[in-house]
Design a protein around this motif. Sequence first.
Motif, PDB file in Angstrom:
ATOM      1  N   ILE A 240       0.839  -1.200   0.000  1.00 40.47           N
ATOM      2  CA  ILE A 240       0.000   0.000   0.000  1.00 40.47           C
ATOM      3  C   ILE A 240       0.875   1.252   0.000  1.00 40.47           C
ATOM      4  CG2 ILE A 240      -1.840   1.260   1.195  1.00 40.47           C
ATOM      5  CD1 ILE A 240      -2.678  -1.419   2.463  1.00 40.47           C
ATOM      6  N   ARG A 241       1.981   1.182   0.742  1.00 42.02           N
ATOM      7  CA  ARG A 241       2.847   2.349   0.826  1.00 42.02           C
ATOM      8  C   ARG A 241       3.407   2.720  -0.555  1.00 42.02           C
ATOM      9  NH1 ARG A 241       7.814   4.365   1.342  1.00 42.02           N
ATOM     10  NH2 ARG A 241       8.064   6.048   2.854  1.00 42.02           N
ATOM     11  N   VAL A 242       3.852   1.727  -1.287  1.00 48.45           N
ATOM     12  CA  VAL A 242       4.411   1.989  -2.613  1.00 48.45           C
ATOM     13  C   VAL A 242       3.378   2.690  -3.490  1.00 48.45           C
ATOM     14  CG1 VAL A 242       5.139   0.858  -4.754  1.00 48.45           C
ATOM     15  CG2 VAL A 242       6.138   0.146  -2.573  1.00 48.45           C
ATOM     16  N   VAL A 243       2.154   2.193  -3.459  1.00 48.19           N
ATOM     17  CA  VAL A 243       1.111   2.787  -4.308  1.00 48.19           C
ATOM     18  C   VAL A 243       0.812   4.224  -3.861  1.00 48.19           C
ATOM     19  CG1 VAL A 243      -1.294   2.631  -5.035  1.00 48.19           C
ATOM     20  CG2 VAL A 243       0.120   0.562  -4.937  1.00 48.19           C
ATOM     21  N   ALA A 244       0.706   4.429  -2.540  1.00 48.52           N
ATOM     22  CA  ALA A 244       0.389   5.775  -2.045  1.00 48.52           C
ATOM     23  C   ALA A 244       1.468   6.768  -2.472  1.00 48.52           C
ATOM     24  CB  ALA A 244       0.250   5.761  -0.516  1.00 48.52           C
ATOM     25  N   VAL A 245       2.728   6.342  -2.380  1.00 48.06           N
ATOM     26  CA  VAL A 245       3.823   7.241  -2.759  1.00 48.06           C
ATOM     27  C   VAL A 245       3.770   7.526  -4.262  1.00 48.06           C
ATOM     28  CG1 VAL A 245       6.333   7.420  -2.937  1.00 48.06           C
ATOM     29  CG2 VAL A 245       5.302   6.629  -0.812  1.00 48.06           C
ATOM     30  N   GLU A 246       3.394   6.508  -5.061  1.00 50.52           N
ATOM     31  CA  GLU A 246       3.296   6.746  -6.502  1.00 50.52           C
ATOM     32  C   GLU A 246       2.154   7.714  -6.831  1.00 50.52           C
ATOM     33  OE1 GLU A 246       5.583   2.798  -8.190  1.00 50.52           O
ATOM     34  OE2 GLU A 246       3.486   3.051  -8.736  1.00 50.52           O
ATOM     35  N   GLU A 247       1.081   7.680  -6.034  1.00 52.28           N
ATOM     36  CA  GLU A 247       0.002   8.652  -6.262  1.00 52.28           C
ATOM     37  C   GLU A 247       0.509  10.074  -6.020  1.00 52.28           C
ATOM     38  OE1 GLU A 247      -2.467   7.659  -7.742  1.00 52.28           O
ATOM     39  OE2 GLU A 247      -2.681   5.543  -7.231  1.00 52.28           O
ATOM     40  N   MET A 248       1.429  10.206  -5.055  1.00 52.82           N
ATOM     41  CA  MET A 248       2.019  11.518  -4.789  1.00 52.82           C
ATOM     42  C   MET A 248       2.873  11.968  -5.972  1.00 52.82           C
ATOM     43  SD  MET A 248       3.007  10.849  -0.785  1.00 52.82           S
ATOM     44  CE  MET A 248       1.795  10.066   0.285  1.00 52.82           C
ATOM     45  N   LEU A 249       3.571  11.001  -6.567  1.00 58.22           N
ATOM     46  CA  LEU A 249       4.322  11.311  -7.797  1.00 58.22           C
ATOM     47  C   LEU A 249       3.362  11.760  -8.891  1.00 58.22           C
ATOM     48  CD1 LEU A 249       6.900  11.200  -9.640  1.00 58.22           C
ATOM     49  CD2 LEU A 249       6.343   8.807 -10.076  1.00 58.22           C
ATOM     50  N   HIS A 250       2.238  11.059  -9.020  1.00 59.77           N
ATOM     51  CA  HIS A 250       1.277  11.405 -10.078  1.00 59.77           C
ATOM     52  C   HIS A 250       0.747  12.823  -9.903  1.00 59.77           C
ATOM     53  CE1 HIS A 250       0.319   6.821 -10.630  1.00 59.77           C
ATOM     54  NE2 HIS A 250       1.580   7.129 -10.846  1.00 59.77           N
ATOM     55  N   LEU A 251       0.446  13.182  -8.663  1.00 55.39           N
ATOM     56  CA  LEU A 251      -0.038  14.534  -8.374  1.00 55.39           C
ATOM     57  C   LEU A 251       0.999  15.551  -8.859  1.00 55.39           C
ATOM     58  CD1 LEU A 251      -2.403  15.940  -6.711  1.00 55.39           C
ATOM     59  CD2 LEU A 251      -0.752  16.096  -4.844  1.00 55.39           C
ATOM     60  N   THR A 252       2.261  15.247  -8.575  1.00 57.70           N
ATOM     61  CA  THR A 252       3.342  16.157  -8.953  1.00 57.70           C
ATOM     62  C   THR A 252       3.513  16.210 -10.470  1.00 57.70           C
ATOM     63  OG1 THR A 252       4.379  15.577  -6.855  1.00 57.70           O
ATOM     64  CG2 THR A 252       5.758  16.708  -8.463  1.00 57.70           C
ATOM     65  N   LEU A 253       3.337  15.065 -11.139  1.00 61.03           N
ATOM     66  CA  LEU A 253       3.450  15.042 -12.600  1.00 61.03           C
ATOM     67  C   LEU A 253       2.346  15.879 -13.239  1.00 61.03           C
ATOM     68  CD1 LEU A 253       4.336  11.254 -13.141  1.00 61.03           C
ATOM     69  CD2 LEU A 253       5.859  13.219 -13.524  1.00 61.03           C
ATOM     70  N   VAL A 254       1.132  15.782 -12.716  1.00 59.52           N
ATOM     71  CA  VAL A 254       0.033  16.595 -13.258  1.00 59.52           C
ATOM     72  C   VAL A 254       0.367  18.077 -13.055  1.00 59.52           C
ATOM     73  CG1 VAL A 254      -2.413  17.195 -13.052  1.00 59.52           C
ATOM     74  CG2 VAL A 254      -1.717  14.799 -12.909  1.00 59.52           C
ATOM     75  N   ALA A 255       0.914  18.403 -11.881  1.00 58.83           N
ATOM     76  CA  ALA A 255       1.291  19.801 -11.610  1.00 58.83           C
ATOM     77  C   ALA A 255       2.338  20.271 -12.628  1.00 58.83           C
ATOM     78  CB  ALA A 255       1.825  19.934 -10.186  1.00 58.83           C
ATOM     79  N   ASN A 256       3.290  19.417 -12.955  1.00 59.59           N
ATOM     80  CA  ASN A 256       4.307  19.798 -13.940  1.00 59.59           C
ATOM     81  C   ASN A 256       3.686  20.057 -15.306  1.00 59.59           C
ATOM     82  OD1 ASN A 256       6.513  19.899 -12.291  1.00 59.59           O
ATOM     83  ND2 ASN A 256       7.498  18.032 -13.060  1.00 59.59           N
ATOM     84  N   VAL A 257       2.728  19.211 -15.701  1.00 57.71           N
ATOM     85  CA  VAL A 257       2.074  19.428 -16.996  1.00 57.71           C
ATOM     86  C   VAL A 257       1.342  20.774 -16.962  1.00 57.71           C
ATOM     87  CG1 VAL A 257       0.275  18.596 -18.578  1.00 57.71           C
ATOM     88  CG2 VAL A 257       1.856  16.955 -17.509  1.00 57.71           C
ATOM     89  N   MET A 258       0.646  21.064 -15.868  1.00 54.24           N
ATOM     90  CA  MET A 258      -0.095  22.328 -15.786  1.00 54.24           C
ATOM     91  C   MET A 258       0.857  23.518 -15.877  1.00 54.24           C
ATOM     92  SD  MET A 258      -3.062  21.453 -12.980  1.00 54.24           S
ATOM     93  CE  MET A 258      -4.163  22.816 -13.376  1.00 54.24           C
TER      94      MET A 258
END
Lengths: 166, 368
Positions: free
Chosen positions: B59-77
């Motif tokens: 679960i921890r690995v997935v949660a941390v990857e969701e944090m990466l995803h949030l950051t990736l979306v921010a970079n695209v914006m």
Amino acid sequence: MILDDFVAFSSEVTGFTEFDLIGTGQAESYLRTVTEVVGERTLADLLDAYRARVTDTGDEQARAGQLTGAVLGDDRLGPIARNIIKLWYSGTWFALPDDWTGRFGAPGREGTFNASPQAYTQGLLWYAIGANPPGARAPGYGSWASPPLIPALPPSPVPQSVRTGS
Amino acid sequence: MTPHTLLAERRLPAEIDTMAELEAYLNAALRLEHATIPPYLTALYSLHPGANSDARHLIRVVAVEEMLHLTLVANVMNAVGLRVDLTADDFVPRYPAHLPSGEIDFLVSVQPFSQAAVTTFLNIERPAKAPNESSRLLPRPDLGAGTVLAASPIDPSRRFYSIGEFYEEIDRGLRHLDHLYRAEGRELFTGDVARQVTAEYFYSGGGEIVVVHDLASALKALELITEQGEGLGGGIYDGEGELSHYYRFQQLQLGHYYQQGDVPGRPSGPPLDVDFTAVYPVAIDAALADYPAGSPVREAAQRFNGTYGDFLAHLTAAYDGEPRKLLEAVPWMFRLRDDIEHLIRNPFPGRPGVHASPVFTRAPEERS
């Protein structure tokens, strides 16, 4: 319930709230540890002495005096009470002094030991100084560059459950 | 006929035709990525210490990857000159919630680790490709209960088949807008590169951060998000050889680890230990108002709620031109972990057998 009494007493002598103590996840484990070493009877005596002589005292100075007289200054209960404080702060049960065991009998478990594999990381010591236990509970890269975040003392030294009389 | 139905009738791209529409989609993506984090963290920290180490790690690995995803979306914006804001009153959904990408057949709850939680996680991460072009966007009946943030951000009466299809739409929109801008002699990717979150500020967080400065890097960022979630082209591994989220969680149901060469549904690796009883029974979807007024647990839940709001404001600053602030966010996240654990280990006052739970959703302003 003995766990509630144990946590109320622990809150009084550690300076952390009952919420904080239960929040460490170690309350049951520490209660088991103390019971194993000194026995149910002696622990009950300690908690009874606390409840009877300290919990009803409102004035802070008088309260501290009662706590010293009835518990911490008592030859039999004092060393146990101090060990309970150290247990919460460090996660370690320290061997009782030789003269204690000489007078009051051999403990149910000898020596100095860790209460559980989690006890070290959950020691109050780390919260009290705003640091992480070295080698465990990672604080995040570079966090050491920031000043430690030390939690405020509870607004009252009297445990919540004792205040509300529950 | 409204402009929306006109858009919907266009075949490719179905929806994103303007910068405002792209913004609506990317904002929904931010909400989507974030909306999964409170449920994952709550399940993670509901595990008794010293037990369930397999589940904890997964679960921890997935949660941390969701944090990466949030950051990736921010970079695209930031790359296309859009502003990121995680502080809107409704940014954190009111759980139980439907996902912002619009799937309607399940609700997401903040709940302890359980069979039901694992089922929800599988629903969130399901690798679903619409069977054909016309079923990517589906009509969306009125749902009634539960928070529904958006389905198609542009046309709330329509929803996507899966998160993958939702991102597919953004992929198409970016290609389309980039093409449109070029045809007019304009540049789509005009964002200041200094606003990008780079590997300097985001480290050991579930994969490589992608710095976005053109169409190719924007598509790469989105591709990383969808591959980590649901695998590459329907496979169980992503492009980096990592097991995708769906199959990670499926291991908890099937009791075995996947290994290279396995087919979906038949993991042949070592057995995995799951103990659904070694879990704090935290209250499901608790709101602050559920806690008795004046109780220490209520005060702690309130304090956490305020701190979490402050944390989202801090992240907003990091994503809005001050990427350096992400460095301070990391120790802050560890402190949030400690706060959540302390809450979860305390009994819920007045509810025997139930434990307290962190409340992430912003509380309505208290009237004094």
